[in-house]
Scaffold this active site. Sequence first.
Site, PDB file in Angstrom:
ATOM      1  N   CYS A  47       0.852  -1.182   0.000  1.00  0.00           N
ATOM      2  CA  CYS A  47       0.000   0.000   0.000  1.00  0.00           C
ATOM      3  C   CYS A  47       0.894   1.240   0.000  1.00  0.00           C
ATOM      4  O   CYS A  47       2.060   1.180   0.329  1.00  0.00           O
ATOM      5  CB  CYS A  47      -0.862   0.016   1.259  1.00  0.00           C
ATOM      6  SG  CYS A  47      -1.807  -1.489   1.463  1.00  0.00           S
ATOM      7  N   ARG A  51       3.526   0.360  -6.993  1.00  0.00           N
ATOM      8  CA  ARG A  51       3.360  -0.625  -5.928  1.00  0.00           C
ATOM      9  C   ARG A  51       2.139  -1.520  -6.153  1.00  0.00           C
ATOM     10  O   ARG A  51       2.011  -2.559  -5.513  1.00  0.00           O
ATOM     11  CB  ARG A  51       3.191   0.100  -4.578  1.00  0.00           C
ATOM     12  CG  ARG A  51       4.429   0.872  -4.151  1.00  0.00           C
ATOM     13  CD  ARG A  51       4.141   1.850  -3.026  1.00  0.00           C
ATOM     14  NE  ARG A  51       5.376   2.119  -2.295  1.00  0.00           N
ATOM     15  CZ  ARG A  51       5.655   1.607  -1.111  1.00  0.00           C
ATOM     16  NH1 ARG A  51       4.777   0.833  -0.533  1.00  0.00           N
ATOM     17  NH2 ARG A  51       6.797   1.847  -0.501  1.00  0.00           N
ATOM     18  N   TRP A 105      -3.691  -2.165  -1.270  1.00  0.00           N
ATOM     19  CA  TRP A 105      -3.670  -3.531  -1.783  1.00  0.00           C
ATOM     20  C   TRP A 105      -4.321  -4.378  -0.697  1.00  0.00           C
ATOM     21  O   TRP A 105      -3.775  -4.516   0.400  1.00  0.00           O
ATOM     22  CB  TRP A 105      -2.244  -4.014  -2.061  1.00  0.00           C
ATOM     23  CG  TRP A 105      -2.272  -5.419  -2.563  1.00  0.00           C
ATOM     24  CD1 TRP A 105      -2.332  -6.571  -1.836  1.00  0.00           C
ATOM     25  CD2 TRP A 105      -2.318  -5.851  -3.927  1.00  0.00           C
ATOM     26  NE1 TRP A 105      -2.419  -7.672  -2.638  1.00  0.00           N
ATOM     27  CE2 TRP A 105      -2.405  -7.258  -3.931  1.00  0.00           C
ATOM     28  CE3 TRP A 105      -2.301  -5.181  -5.140  1.00  0.00           C
ATOM     29  CZ2 TRP A 105      -2.460  -7.992  -5.110  1.00  0.00           C
ATOM     30  CZ3 TRP A 105      -2.346  -5.923  -6.318  1.00  0.00           C
ATOM     31  CH2 TRP A 105      -2.435  -7.311  -6.293  1.00  0.00           C
ATOM     32  N   ASN A 156      -0.421   0.628   6.160  1.00  0.00           N
ATOM     33  CA  ASN A 156       0.224  -0.294   5.223  1.00  0.00           C
ATOM     34  C   ASN A 156       0.765  -1.449   6.059  1.00  0.00           C
ATOM     35  O   ASN A 156       1.442  -1.225   7.056  1.00  0.00           O
ATOM     36  CB  ASN A 156       1.370   0.424   4.496  1.00  0.00           C
ATOM     37  CG  ASN A 156       2.105  -0.503   3.538  1.00  0.00           C
ATOM     38  OD1 ASN A 156       1.564  -1.550   3.167  1.00  0.00           O
ATOM     39  ND2 ASN A 156       3.313  -0.151   3.164  1.00  0.00           N
ATOM     40  N   GLY A 157       0.423  -2.699   5.693  1.00  0.00           N
ATOM     41  CA  GLY A 157       0.962  -3.855   6.419  1.00  0.00           C
ATOM     42  C   GLY A 157      -0.160  -4.681   7.022  1.00  0.00           C
ATOM     43  O   GLY A 157      -1.287  -4.665   6.552  1.00  0.00           O
ATOM     44  N   GLU A 175      21.295 -21.913  -0.615  1.00  0.00           N
ATOM     45  CA  GLU A 175      21.067 -20.496  -0.936  1.00  0.00           C
ATOM     46  C   GLU A 175      22.073 -19.617  -0.193  1.00  0.00           C
ATOM     47  O   GLU A 175      22.624 -18.675  -0.760  1.00  0.00           O
ATOM     48  CB  GLU A 175      19.628 -20.115  -0.579  1.00  0.00           C
ATOM     49  CG  GLU A 175      19.324 -18.637  -0.512  1.00  0.00           C
ATOM     50  CD  GLU A 175      19.515 -17.873  -1.823  1.00  0.00           C
ATOM     51  OE1 GLU A 175      19.830 -18.513  -2.853  1.00  0.00           O
ATOM     52  OE2 GLU A 175      19.378 -16.647  -1.809  1.00  0.00           O
ATOM     53  N   LYS A 235      24.595 -17.089  -2.085  1.00  0.00           N
ATOM     54  CA  LYS A 235      24.610 -15.645  -1.756  1.00  0.00           C
ATOM     55  C   LYS A 235      26.028 -15.200  -1.423  1.00  0.00           C
ATOM     56  O   LYS A 235      26.505 -14.172  -1.897  1.00  0.00           O
ATOM     57  CB  LYS A 235      23.685 -15.371  -0.566  1.00  0.00           C
ATOM     58  CG  LYS A 235      22.211 -15.337  -0.900  1.00  0.00           C
ATOM     59  CD  LYS A 235      21.744 -13.982  -1.333  1.00  0.00           C
ATOM     60  CE  LYS A 235      21.176 -13.879  -2.738  1.00  0.00           C
ATOM     61  NZ  LYS A 235      20.719 -14.942  -3.487  1.00  0.00           N
ATOM     62  N   GLU A 253      28.459 -15.386  -4.541  1.00  0.00           N
ATOM     63  CA  GLU A 253      28.174 -14.545  -5.716  1.00  0.00           C
ATOM     64  C   GLU A 253      28.423 -13.070  -5.433  1.00  0.00           C
ATOM     65  O   GLU A 253      28.640 -12.295  -6.361  1.00  0.00           O
ATOM     66  CB  GLU A 253      26.756 -14.760  -6.225  1.00  0.00           C
ATOM     67  CG  GLU A 253      25.648 -14.237  -5.333  1.00  0.00           C
ATOM     68  CD  GLU A 253      24.292 -14.332  -6.016  1.00  0.00           C
ATOM     69  OE1 GLU A 253      24.195 -14.196  -7.245  1.00  0.00           O
ATOM     70  OE2 GLU A 253      23.307 -14.561  -5.301  1.00  0.00           O
ATOM     71  N   HIS A 305      30.138 -38.163   4.533  1.00  0.00           N
ATOM     72  CA  HIS A 305      30.398 -38.832   3.246  1.00  0.00           C
ATOM     73  C   HIS A 305      31.409 -38.065   2.407  1.00  0.00           C
ATOM     74  O   HIS A 305      31.436 -38.206   1.180  1.00  0.00           O
ATOM     75  CB  HIS A 305      29.075 -39.026   2.500  1.00  0.00           C
ATOM     76  CG  HIS A 305      28.088 -39.827   3.274  1.00  0.00           C
ATOM     77  ND1 HIS A 305      28.159 -41.188   3.405  1.00  0.00           N
ATOM     78  CD2 HIS A 305      27.031 -39.432   4.036  1.00  0.00           C
ATOM     79  CE1 HIS A 305      27.183 -41.618   4.188  1.00  0.00           C
ATOM     80  NE2 HIS A 305      26.474 -40.579   4.576  1.00  0.00           N
ATOM     81  N   LYS A 360      21.749  -9.668 -13.993  1.00  0.00           N
ATOM     82  CA  LYS A 360      20.517  -9.842 -13.224  1.00  0.00           C
ATOM     83  C   LYS A 360      19.619 -10.901 -13.870  1.00  0.00           C
ATOM     84  O   LYS A 360      18.934 -11.625 -13.190  1.00  0.00           O
ATOM     85  CB  LYS A 360      19.761  -8.502 -13.113  1.00  0.00           C
ATOM     86  CG  LYS A 360      18.485  -8.570 -12.286  1.00  0.00           C
ATOM     87  CD  LYS A 360      18.757  -9.002 -10.869  1.00  0.00           C
ATOM     88  CE  LYS A 360      17.470  -9.212 -10.084  1.00  0.00           C
ATOM     89  NZ  LYS A 360      17.713  -9.908  -8.782  1.00  0.00           N
TER      90      LYS A 360
HETATM   91  C1  AGP Z   1      20.291 -15.029  -7.421  1.00  0.00           C
HETATM   92  O1  AGP Z   1      20.963 -14.448  -6.293  1.00  0.00           O
HETATM   93  C2  AGP Z   1      21.185 -15.173  -8.590  1.00  0.00           C
HETATM   94  N1  AGP Z   1      21.598 -13.872  -9.010  1.00  0.00           N
HETATM   95  C3  AGP Z   1      20.707 -16.072  -9.713  1.00  0.00           C
HETATM   96  O2  AGP Z   1      20.991 -17.367  -9.265  1.00  0.00           O
HETATM   97  C4  AGP Z   1      19.210 -16.051 -10.120  1.00  0.00           C
HETATM   98  O3  AGP Z   1      18.428 -16.529  -9.053  1.00  0.00           O
HETATM   99  C5  AGP Z   1      19.028 -16.992 -11.326  1.00  0.00           C
HETATM  100  O4  AGP Z   1      19.799 -16.478 -12.379  1.00  0.00           O
HETATM  101  C6  AGP Z   1      17.570 -17.136 -11.767  1.00  0.00           C
HETATM  102  O5  AGP Z   1      17.098 -15.896 -12.228  1.00  0.00           O
HETATM  103  P1  AGP Z   1      15.502 -15.748 -12.437  1.00  0.00           P
HETATM  104  O6  AGP Z   1      14.891 -15.915 -11.083  1.00  0.00           O
HETATM  105  O7  AGP Z   1      15.324 -14.373 -12.987  1.00  0.00           O
HETATM  106  O8  AGP Z   1      15.051 -16.818 -13.380  1.00  0.00           O
END
Ligand code: AGP
Length: 606
Positions: A2, A27, A74, A98-99, A479, A483, A486, A502, A601
């Site tokens: 919102c 938004r 929303w 909002n929330g 994950e 993170k 990367e 293992h 991205k």
């Molecule tokens: C996420 O931190 C990464 N930058 C990368 O693994 C990303 O999640 C992956 O490329 C998938 O992208 P998408 O969600 O746009 O399909």
Amino acid sequence: MCGIVGILGKQAVAGDIVEALRRLEYRGYDSAGVATVENGLLDRRRAEGKLRNLEARLHNQPLQGRTGIGHTRWATHGKPVERNAHPHMSAKVSVVHNGIIENFRELKAELTADGYKFETETDTETVVHLLTRELGRGVKPVDAVANMLPRLQGAFALGIIFAGNDNLMIGARNGPPLAVGHGDGEMYLGSDAIALAPFTDQVTYLEDGDWAIVTREGVEVRNAGGMRVQRPMIRSPAGTMLVDKGNHRHFMAKEIHEQPEVIGHTLANYIDMAEGRVRFPDLGLDLSAITRVTISACGTAYYAGLVAKYWIEHYARIPVEIDVASEMRYREAPLPKGGLAVFVTQSGETADTLATLRYCKGEGQKIAAVVNVRTSSIARESDAILPTLAGPEIGVASTKAFTCQLSVLACLAIALGKAQGKISDAKEQELVNALTEVPRHITTILRQEAQYEQLAHYLGKAKDVLYLGRGSSFPLALEGALKLKEISYIHAEGYAAGELKHGPIALIDETMPVVVVAPKDELFEKTVSNMQEVAARGGQIIIVTNAESGAAGCPVHAHIQMPDTHPFTSPLLYAIPMQLIAYHTAVFMGTDVDQPRNLAKSVTVE
Ligand code: AGP
């Protein structure tokens, strides 16, 4: 999400409020409204749908007040109809919100018993009546707000104006962002600097738990304890760009902190928080007839899918096949006719994911996309779109998109379980209530961010880091490792904790940090054994858990204390420490947090 706007102006403010709300249209919303104080009296105009409907209402019935608040809604509680649109008000006070106010049912029962009549299905109306009751007892507006705020539980932002006082506006932040704008003889409130950009670039961002007493002479900020605090007034560049970093150093930091708000916004699209039930869109297929679910994605999105595998198999008892899209697209896996294939993607343009979607479509699967960009190629080629409402994600490292993907997939698991007769109404309510609490829990976790800066100085010296987890925490270990590597460029690996013996245990020595994702669930004791094996070899454990300190029964380098939560929702909460560990380590390393080397991205090529 919102949108909130407030103005203490020199002349009629309704038109300016609508213009500011227009800048928050990105938004998403389904109704809007404005309330003002004129000659001491509160009055309001609201309309369903787009702002042009509100403008038409204001054209026919203008508001002349110089003090006002506005809102784009929303819907979280109650249908998106005018009756539920904000601002909500009584003769004494008007509120925009909002929330999520989680304890609104108890508050509503208490206020109803006190004789207050509720006209709407919203949680916001409880704030109006709580304030009205205080004011009715002769309490001054500022004290009324001070008395009211501790009664609310949840993640919310508020804007408030009062009858009989056209030089007072109060804003409160408990999760979703809120900013105060400084003008020349005018003052403003806004969900972010974008809303305030038409009036000023001098902005004071409220910190979590703050509330602001605004008059045309300035602003007094108080913290959750009611103590007066100083918050800097900064120059915001928001006038030049639709998406700004707010008061954060990086987009990634801003997006981490947006999670309470955007998760609440996403959940509201799939659950009825008032009824405690899932309200899933029609996927155009009979969920009760599905015999297998296929999930495919890349990177962080794949880890969201992996969590969903645990949820769907546990709660819906449907087998799930999952694979990274770059493998799935070439494997030519045989798929059952009439199966459901789910593709998880922030950008909706990832080449491998799109290619796998086309393979599955060719195999007669019903295609559903959990996607953040609804106009993307993957969205357009899907039979059903399950949108994440994370808003634009600018940082290359996916954060809020990941937790919004988990939010959608959690609701899908419940919907499948209900359709398959595996989840009772009571269990559905239990799981939905757990999801409703997630924004508040994440707000709590974000309040303890300082500890990660210290941890980063240690992790920044590591050559390798191991992440461990069991069950639905195993994808979180993967994950967390992704993170870290990367954005800090430190090598990290995620492993199922049970796999330690293992092979990976050969890596353990006193130079090896080991991050252990360990919610106190039915697998916790087994993970404790793994930690003790690590400690026995000098490994430096960083335990992330809601268990009490010392629960590992062995020395740890650091203990990150998490709030207690339902096992179902722990992946949503434990994603936050994974993000903060990586973010602060990368900041310590001095890497380009928002644009890490070699990464894009959206990977639109193979
Ligand atoms: C996420 O931190 C990464 N930058 C990368 O693994 C990303 O999640 C992956 O490329 C998938 O992208 P998408 O969600 O746009 O399909």
